[in-house]
Enzyme design. Structure first.
Site, PDB file in Angstrom:
ATOM      1  N   TYR A   1       0.419  -0.857  -0.115  1.00 50.13           N
ATOM      2  CA  TYR A   1      -0.146  -0.466   0.117  1.00 50.13           C
ATOM      3  C   TYR A   1       1.563   1.051  -0.150  1.00 50.13           C
ATOM      4  O   TYR A   1       2.043   1.086   0.170  1.00 50.13           O
ATOM      5  CB  TYR A   1      -0.915   0.101   1.447  1.00 50.13           C
ATOM      6  CG  TYR A   1      -1.321   1.464   1.169  1.00 50.13           C
ATOM      7  CD1 TYR A   1      -3.033   1.227   0.364  1.00 50.13           C
ATOM      8  CD2 TYR A   1      -1.347   2.148   2.332  1.00 50.13           C
ATOM      9  CE1 TYR A   1      -3.582   2.871   0.473  1.00 50.13           C
ATOM     10  CE2 TYR A   1      -2.406   2.881   2.701  1.00 50.13           C
ATOM     11  CZ  TYR A   1      -2.923   3.369   1.854  1.00 50.13           C
ATOM     12  OH  TYR A   1      -4.114   4.391   2.180  1.00 50.13           O
TER      13      TYR A   1
ATOM     14  N   THR B   1       1.767   3.893   1.790  1.00 52.40           N
ATOM     15  CA  THR B   1       2.403   4.205   2.716  1.00 52.40           C
ATOM     16  C   THR B   1       3.389   3.706   3.377  1.00 52.40           C
ATOM     17  O   THR B   1       3.909   3.834   4.721  1.00 52.40           O
ATOM     18  CB  THR B   1       1.633   4.738   3.687  1.00 52.40           C
ATOM     19  OG1 THR B   1       0.651   3.832   4.270  1.00 52.40           O
ATOM     20  CG2 THR B   1       0.823   6.078   3.799  1.00 52.40           C
ATOM     21  N   LYS B   2       3.481   1.753   3.054  1.00 56.98           N
ATOM     22  CA  LYS B   2       4.437   0.928   3.369  1.00 56.98           C
ATOM     23  C   LYS B   2       5.393   1.136   2.770  1.00 56.98           C
ATOM     24  O   LYS B   2       6.190   1.937   1.879  1.00 56.98           O
ATOM     25  CB  LYS B   2       3.555  -0.213   2.439  1.00 56.98           C
ATOM     26  CG  LYS B   2       2.210  -1.236   3.535  1.00 56.98           C
ATOM     27  CD  LYS B   2       1.841  -0.639   5.033  1.00 56.98           C
ATOM     28  CE  LYS B   2       0.702  -0.141   5.871  1.00 56.98           C
ATOM     29  NZ  LYS B   2      -0.178  -1.220   5.427  1.00 56.98           N
ATOM     30  N   ASN B   3       6.327  -0.050   3.361  1.00 55.57           N
ATOM     31  CA  ASN B   3       8.068   0.359   3.189  1.00 55.57           C
ATOM     32  C   ASN B   3       8.222   0.603   1.222  1.00 55.57           C
ATOM     33  O   ASN B   3       9.406   0.279   0.950  1.00 55.57           O
ATOM     34  CB  ASN B   3       8.821  -0.556   4.369  1.00 55.57           C
ATOM     35  CG  ASN B   3       9.053  -0.116   5.576  1.00 55.57           C
ATOM     36  OD1 ASN B   3       8.047   0.722   5.371  1.00 55.57           O
ATOM     37  ND2 ASN B   3       9.007  -0.924   6.058  1.00 55.57           N
ATOM     38  N   VAL B   4       7.263  -1.062   0.719  1.00 52.73           N
ATOM     39  CA  VAL B   4       7.928  -1.235  -0.378  1.00 52.73           C
ATOM     40  C   VAL B   4       6.115  -0.731  -1.082  1.00 52.73           C
ATOM     41  O   VAL B   4       5.417  -0.929  -0.564  1.00 52.73           O
ATOM     42  CB  VAL B   4       8.285  -2.086  -0.965  1.00 52.73           C
ATOM     43  CG1 VAL B   4       8.023  -2.609  -2.230  1.00 52.73           C
ATOM     44  CG2 VAL B   4       9.904  -2.686  -0.460  1.00 52.73           C
TER      45      VAL B   4
END
Ligand SMILES: *Cc1c(COP(=O)(O)O)cnc(C)c1O
Length: 398
Positions: free
Chosen positions: A197, A199-202
């Site tokens: 998603y 906002t996630k790290n990937v």
């Protein structure tokens, strides 16, 4: 103008002129070029780019490529893991009271019953003693969440699972880079579920990945992700000739597109570089807020790698002189975007009404949910952005 329509006079002057968006992803030219190339290739749906992204992800996680499947969300990965394990009505799955609603909803989508366990007040992750206390003859699985990227106490969780013959499904939405005693998050339990998603790290926009322990589960998950069609339905349209498909069970529409994988391939290539940048910012916040009357996150446990997905402060109104919600408003007025991860699950009306849960029965999750604030922590942040955040926080708590 009456009082309602008058713009609210800000009590706090902005620390910067433009708004710092919380969780804004770092997108580079490589992703943009790959998306354009995919558009021009004419193949937008599930195809060669998805296969490459799965291969790259498997290599990063050091698992066999036939043990991973790309999907369109982590919610889908959790749902299909539970379906692949054949859980349904009458089965109970124990999860944490402090998580995103998707964790709990996936259990409900699978037809099973979610059972909440409180978190450890210090680590904010599911408390193994609370898991043990909620085990019943109907319990089938434990669904821990590595909150903020901090590894759960997996030794204790796996020991409980073995003793009671339960599966373990790891929610790794925050934990792509997380490690626990040389094991990578998502490869310790029976299934690992990841989110891409925004906002996630990937990031792939929307997207997810599941890791299983064997090829059979992944074949089933890939089929369930595409209406329950028989094998490799995307190859139907290739040049190797038309292939009939058969519907083998009633599946879902959870496949990832090549357009999404085109972004993910280049995001994943920078995953450790971005992790290093977030680690530096995380440690900088830790130092900068040392003297303030707020609680900082615990340092990563020895023998683990923290993914540094979130940096969270706990604002106790009595100590800090400002309530958590006033702090959120004041940060926004200063042009700094903030987040809340999360209100405890029993505070949402649907779950209270459906399961009769009361927040007071999960006191650690409730207190953290009422005090927690997430500060911007993205690889995209400049040193100036980070200093703006620090100044904005210091102004409110001094
Ligand atoms: C983001 C998130 C999810 C859901 O991920 P999606 O890819 O948006 O479906 C699940 N669990 C946790 C803890 C999350 O933060």
């Amino acid at each position: 103008m009456n009082d309602e329509t008058k713009p609210k006079r800000s009590k706090f002057e902005p620390v910067r002129s433009d708004f710092l968006v919380f969780g804004s992803p770092q997108i580079e030219q490589a992703e943009i070029d790959e998306v354009l190339a995919t558009m021009c290739s004419g193949w937008l749906g599930t195809g060669p780019k998805v296969a490459r992204f799965e291969g790259d992800f498997a290599r990063y996680k050091q698992v066999d490529p036939s043990f991973v499947a790309a999907l369109n969300s982590c919610t889908a990965a959790l749902h299909l893991s539970l379906r692949a394990a054949n859980f349904g009505p009458g089965d109970e799955v124990i999860t944490t009271a402090l998580t995103f609603c998707a964790t709990v909803n996936a259990i409900i989508h699978a037809g099973a019953t979610p059972v909440l366990a409180d978190v450890n007040a210090h680590t904010m992750n599911i408390d193994p003693n609370a898991i043990e206390a909620h085990i019943s003859p109907k319990t089938r699985a434990i669904l821990p969440v590595h909150l903020a990227g901090r590894a759960c106490d997996m030794a204790a969780i796996m020991e409980i699972a073995e003793r009671h013959n339960l599966l373990v499904i790891e929610d790794c939405a925050h934990a792509i880079e997380t490690e626990y005693r040389d094991r990578k998050a998502g490869t310790i339990g029976d299934f690992g579920c990841f989110s891409f998603y925004v906002t996630k790290n990937v990031v792939t926009g929307e997207g997810g990945m599941v890791i299983a322990r064997n090829t059979a589960d992944i074949k089933r998950i890939k089929s369930l992700a595409l209406h329950g069609l028989s094998k490799d339905a995307w190859k139907r349209f290739s040049d190797s000739g038309y292939k009939h498909y058969r519907v083998e069970e009633c599946g879902f529409k959870y496949n990832m597109m090549d357009l999404q994988a085109a972004i993910g391939i280049h995001q994943l290539a920078r995953v450790d570089e971005n992790w290093e940048r977030r680690r530096v910012v995380w440690n900088h916040y830790q130092e900068a807020f040392r003297q303030l009357p707020v609680s900082r996150p615990p340092e990563p446990a020895p023998d683990t790698r923290h993914a540094h997905h979130l940096y969270t402060l706990l604002i106790d109104e009595e100590a800090a002189g400002i309530s958590r919600d006033a702090f959120l408003d004041a940060m926004t007025q200063q042009n700094i975007g903030v987040g809340v991860h999360y209100l405890s699950i029993p505070e949402h009306p649907y779950y209270r009404q459906t399961f009769g849960w009361r927040a007071e029965d999960y006191p650690n999750a409730m207190r953290i949910g009422q005090q927690t604030v997430s500060l911007p922590l993205s690889a995209k942040l400049t040193d100036t952005d980070v200093e703006d955040v620090v100044r904005a926080v210091r102004r409110l708590c001094n």
